[in-house]
Design an enzyme around this catalytic site. Structure first.
Site, PDB file in Angstrom:
ATOM      1  N   HIS A 180       0.770  -1.122   0.007  1.00 42.15           N
ATOM      2  CA  HIS A 180       0.088   0.050   0.024  1.00 42.15           C
ATOM      3  C   HIS A 180       0.742   1.136  -0.106  1.00 42.15           C
ATOM      4  O   HIS A 180       0.402   2.414  -0.027  1.00 42.15           O
ATOM      5  CB  HIS A 180      -0.798  -0.133   1.169  1.00 42.15           C
ATOM      6  CG  HIS A 180      -1.962  -1.104   1.124  1.00 42.15           C
ATOM      7  ND1 HIS A 180      -3.273  -1.003   0.478  1.00 42.15           N
ATOM      8  CD2 HIS A 180      -2.006  -2.325   1.522  1.00 42.15           C
ATOM      9  CE1 HIS A 180      -3.844  -1.893   0.590  1.00 42.15           C
ATOM     10  NE2 HIS A 180      -3.131  -2.847   1.193  1.00 42.15           N
ATOM     11  N   ASP A 389       3.483   9.558  -2.142  1.00 44.95           N
ATOM     12  CA  ASP A 389       2.457   8.717  -1.561  1.00 44.95           C
ATOM     13  C   ASP A 389       1.935   7.487  -2.193  1.00 44.95           C
ATOM     14  O   ASP A 389       1.825   7.645  -3.569  1.00 44.95           O
ATOM     15  CB  ASP A 389       1.134   9.655  -1.439  1.00 44.95           C
ATOM     16  CG  ASP A 389       0.313   9.264  -0.295  1.00 44.95           C
ATOM     17  OD1 ASP A 389       0.434   8.091   0.379  1.00 44.95           O
ATOM     18  OD2 ASP A 389      -0.241  10.253  -0.001  1.00 44.95           O
TER      19      ASP A 389
END
Length: 750
Positions: A180, A389
């Protein structure tokens, strides 16, 4: 494992660092509170579809740490309550284990490095040892509870060693892994100590399917697997010695319907009305993020300051609503950043603020769904500008929440979400002028243009929501496991071996064709280093002298090398893939007329490309040339070898030559020379009642095709083949040959 889309009785076992709840004690009672975070809320909506057409699985179990170190006396009660209320199974860890594992290796080594904050990365052997230990604890717990039909889905950077640990103990269960956070480029990942980086990659490659948010992260993983481990990839698979691992891109979605309908909820409508009353006649720019150095919050403040400096028309009618969610309290970097943010907020408010207007409204607190949805609904702009991110779901949530189609998303190009939300105003978060210009563009953007962009993004997010994301991953995992089972079915199992051994024992005229490099011996960096071992020589000798088998070494090697290694043994030899043939105790013979007049020109081409690729070398034979690149840089060699092959194909287009790509080698030889033709010579002479052929390269396919259907053909490795069976490696080949000899000896009278 059933085919995708069919129902079955197995479970989906989700494994993550944290469970979907946290354990707390209240007045001596155990209480569970739901964990925050996109993974928990996202997977929860998918899990609610279990038993429907969305999922091929009927039930689930979530395995992870319960968020608290608990007394031994409470573990049984927590385990029971977790199973009953949350379909969960806790993994209990001590405070010291969590300190060095989670706060240590996970958040002081992997987190900063994978987000490209290399100066923040800590390399401590104690952290690494504890990371290994905790992954082993998870594995031990899982082994005790996994059922044969279970599918395991492991999540995130905390458990990167777990897939391999688990695959070694439960090889038949499908294992998926999803990262993730970003997977960094090779140049960043290689900063890890050699042993750590290799074990992390090998750990991930224990999975049957590895998923990333963006193609860039997938590409980085392929590059690291190639350059660090030497594993090549083909059509989305990393090719291992025994298996193929699927690696693919799955951009995580959100619960679109939940956020799209939030503005109609009474709690949200009431909060929106209250916010409008307290912030009248101003345009609102929202920044809502967890306190983390990767989010680039100070950069946003610098950009907002520059906007006010260079655009005085916005003073008094624009407000930055800055919400910072507490994270990792007590960690030095985070405490320092919190102070820095608060000082910057004070400075900007002091510089531009008036009695009637405060430029930045700052809140340091967590937000639940309803308050956050209210902020999405009221904000004219969402400022989502992380320095790095993995995905960033805030950007997606903001767009989904805008049922009125208004609002502008300013999004960092460093966020994974930027790959999907190209209609947003995309910026480089390191440039304050660019951030300020984006805010000005957003504040002046006509509502028609806002609606046009948002409609496109909303349609995309609605179509690929979190349920679709998880379903696609699960279905791909089912498919990947199906491919693994197909591959395993081709391996020479005990039942097939037993049949082969019996046929060998019964036979009177045995003929065995054996390739050499990659079949009898593993590849070496230099071809000259692949001298046969004592074990190989002993096996070949016993097959020929004791079993009276006709054994033929069919190789691409030159005849001088084969004579040197095997010339004194009663073996048949084929050199240069069939150009030369030698019967036992006879001289070498050329199978048909060949020319080598072409060699000087081709050699010149090969030398040019060898000069371009350090580590490449040329092997010259009588009627062929080989360009080896096993010792060269693996990534550069793929490019140069491809260019060389194209050059040679063009050069030899009207010449009686063929260009072959083998295992780390490009070879040029005469057309009409192949192993199959040479094999037919032996078959006609021996008239065998048992034929076995073993090879590893695609040059051996000519031999497999030429042999009769009764022959036993075996390919070493995983590539597509005409052979009936596969073996893993040369060691398996030698073991098989030893068993053949043993079976023949069983026939002899005592």
């Amino acid at each position: 494992m059933n085919k995708p889309g069919t129902t079955q009785s197995g479970r989906l076992v989700i494994v993550s660092n944290r469970l979907p709840f946290q354990v707390t004690m209240h007045e001596g009672r155990i209480e569970f509170t739901e964990s925050p975070g996109g993974l928990v809320s996202g997977l929860r909506s998918f899990l609610d579809t279990m038993g429907t057409n969305h999922s091929p699985l009927a039930d689930y179990c979530w395995v992870g740490w319960p968020g608290k170190t608990v007394d031994e006396s409470l573990k049984a009660e927590i385990t029971r309550k977790a199973a009953e209320e949350y379909h969960s199974h806790p993994v209990f860890l001590s405070e010291s284990e969590m300190e060095t594992f989670y706060h240590g290796f996970c958040n002081k080594t992997l987190w900063p490095l994978f987000h490209y904050f290399t100066s923040y990365t800590v390399y401590e052997n104690e952290f690494w040892s504890q990371y290994q230990r905790v992954n082993e604890i998870f594995c031990d717990q899982l082994v005790t509870m996994i059922r044969p039909d279970d599918m395991i889905w492991i999540h995130d950077y905390h458990l990167m060693l777990l897939p391999r640990l688990l695959k070694s103990r439960t090889p038949n269960n499908p294992i998926g892994f999803f990262l993730h956070i970003p997977f960094p480029s090779f140049e960043v990942f290689r900063l890890l100590p050699d042993r750590w980086r290799k074990e992390l990659l090998e750990g991930l490659l224990g999975a049957d399917l590895i998923g990333f948010h963006t193609y860039d992260y997938t590409r980085h993983f392929f590059q690291c697997a190639l350059r660090i481990l030497g594993y090549e990839h083909h059509m989305g698979h990393v090719v291992l010695p025994y298996r193929r691992v699927r690696v693919d891109t799955f951009p995580m979605g959100i619960e679109f319907a939940k956020y799209a309908g939030a503005s109609q909820l009474p709690e949200v409508r009431q909060e929106v009305a209250s916010l409008k009353q307290s912030l009248p006649n101003v345009r609102i720019i929202l920044s809502a993020d967890r306190l983390d150095y990767t989010k680039g919050i100070p950069n946003r403040l610098l950009g907002f300051e520059h906007l006010l400096e260079t655009n005085p028309q916005f003073r008094g009618n624009v407000v930055l609503l800055l919400v910072v969610v507490p994270s990792r309290i007590g960690v030095d970097h985070y405490e320092l950043m919190k102070r820095q943010i608060e000082e910057m907020v004070g400075k900007i408010n002091g510089k531009f603020g008036t009695i009637a207007w405060t430029p930045i409204i700052y809140q340091y607190k967590s937000l639940s769904f309803h308050p956050l949805s209210s902020l999405y609904a009221i904000s004219d702009i969402a400022l989502v500008t992380p320095l790095r991110d993995g995905m960033n779901l805030v950007a997606k949530e903001y767009i989904a929440s805008r049922s009125d189609k208004r609002g502008v998303l300013i999004l960092s190009e460093m966020a994974g979400a930027a790959k999907e939300l190209g209609e947003a105003v995309i910026i480089n978060p390191n440039n304050r002028e660019e951030i300020a210009a984006a805010m000005k563009e957003a504040l002046e953007m006509p509502e028609e243009e806002q609606a046009r962009r948002n409609q496109i993004m909303q349609k995309r997010l609605r179509r690929y929501d979190v349920v679709r994301w998880a379903t696609d991953f699960i279905n791909q995992l089912c498919e990947s496991m199906g491919h693994q089972l197909d591959i395993q079915a081709r391996y020479l199992r005990n039942s097939h071996q037993k049949e082969m051994l019996e046929a060998y024992k019964r036979s009177a005229r045995r003929l065995i064709f054996l390739d050499y490099d990659g079949t009898l011996i593993s590849f070496t960096k230099s071809p000259s280093q692949a001298k046969p071992s004592e074990r190989i020589l002993k096996i070949l000798n016993t097959l020929t002298t004791e079993d009276h088998a006709e054994v033929v070494i069919v190789s691409g090697r030159d005849r001088m090398t084969l004579s040197k290694w095997f010339g004194t043994m009663p073996l048949g030899l084929v050199a240069e893939h069939g150009a030369w043939l030698k019967q036992p105790a006879e001289e070498w013979k050329m199978l048909h007329d060949q020319s080598n007049q072409w060699k000087p020109q081709v050699l010149n081409i090969l030398e040019q490309y060898a000069d371009r690729l350090p580590g490449a070398l040329i092997e010259e034979k009588e009627y062929s040339l080989s360009w080896h690149y096993r010792m060269a840089d693996p990534e550069q060699s793929q490019i140069v070898a491809r260019e060389l092959t194209d050059h040679l194909l063009s050069f030899t287009e009207n010449i009686n030559l063929q260009v072959l790509r083998g295992n780390k080698v490009v070879e040029v030889r005469n057309i009409g020379v192949d192993k199959g033709r040479s094999a037919l010579r032996w078959i006609q002479g021996v008239n065998p009642d048992f034929i076995l052929s073993i090879g590893d390269d695609w040059t051996d396919e000519d031999l497999f095709r030429a042999l009769p259907g009764t022959a036993y053909t075996v390919k070493v490795g995983l590539s597509q083949t005409f052979a009936k069976y596969n073996l893993h490696n040369p060691s398996d080949v030698l073991s098989l040959l030893e068993r053949l000899h043993a079976s023949a000896q069983d026939r002899r009278p005592t």
